[in-house]
Design an enzyme around this catalytic site. Sequence first.
Site, short mmCIF file in Angstrom:
data_model
loop_
_atom_site.label_atom_id
_atom_site.label_comp_id
_atom_site.label_asym_id
_atom_site.label_seq_id
_atom_site.Cartn_x
_atom_site.Cartn_y
_atom_site.Cartn_z
N VAL A 114 33.00 41.26 21.19
CA VAL A 114 32.16 42.34 20.68
C VAL A 114 30.79 42.22 21.30
CG1 VAL A 114 31.09 43.37 18.64
CG2 VAL A 114 33.42 42.45 18.50
N CYS A 115 30.30 43.31 21.87
CA CYS A 115 28.95 43.37 22.41
C CYS A 115 28.72 42.25 23.43
CB CYS A 115 27.94 43.33 21.27
SG CYS A 115 26.29 43.89 21.71
N SER A 116 27.65 41.45 23.25
CA SER A 116 27.32 40.43 24.25
C SER A 116 28.25 39.23 24.18
CB SER A 116 25.86 39.97 24.06
OG SER A 116 25.62 39.54 22.74
#
Length: 266
Positions: free
Chosen positions: A51-53
């Site tokens: 998720v995301c970074s």
Amino acid sequence: MSLAGAPIEDGAPVDLLLVPGGPGTNAATASSDIIDLIQQAAKHADQVASVCSGAFLFAAAGLLDGRRATTHWGECQRLQKLHHDTIIDQQSLFVRDGNVWTSAGITARIDLTLAIIERDHGFAVAREVARALVVDQRRPAGRPQLAAALDLQKPEGRFTPVLEWARHRLSERLDVERLAERCGLSPRQFSRAFTAAIGITPAKAIERMRVDQARGDVATGQEPLDVIARRHGFGTAARMRRAFARGKRLPAITGNEMEPLTSCEE
């Protein structure tokens, strides 16, 4: 070490290895223990997702070498600079390459989760989960991370009702005459007022919405292009291809800046 509160045993099977992102990602990528844990768990995982970074952790663990991946739009260039072997998709909400899933900002995790549920348990289960969460079943994978101003119309905007009405009827005929009738205006009045308010013509607005919705279906590669084209109102695959090409050249929306749909800090 553990994942989601449960100890990870050497060689134990993992259904889904899910790695979040956030402010601690940079420090985590520098931890050999964390990277080793991800590498070992991934070897025994049916699927892995970030998720995301969290994509930076996957990249550091070598899981994204030679694969398509995404992360939050504000971090895509940095991820590409650090990991040249990864093919970065700066547009999509989430990307699946084999058994590796990556997603954009924090809200895109919902779309990612629903896609994984649909893959593993079918459409009906994913729909029930979406209903429980009070969200759309899921936005298409290929939906741009940066929302066009059409998606950012204020609730009280003059043309918001007709745009929302049209969004649910993209497979139908949506010419200026029909849209104008919906607003109680003549075609000429409607076209003038709409273009002044939105910054593009009604026809381009409808085409943009169709392209946005079709992109995710095209990215999955699970259906013939003609089927996707008919579903989203293009008629034929050739017309859809031309619309996709035009979409890259659509003018900026007057009076509105492009804003992120998702953010790790949300």
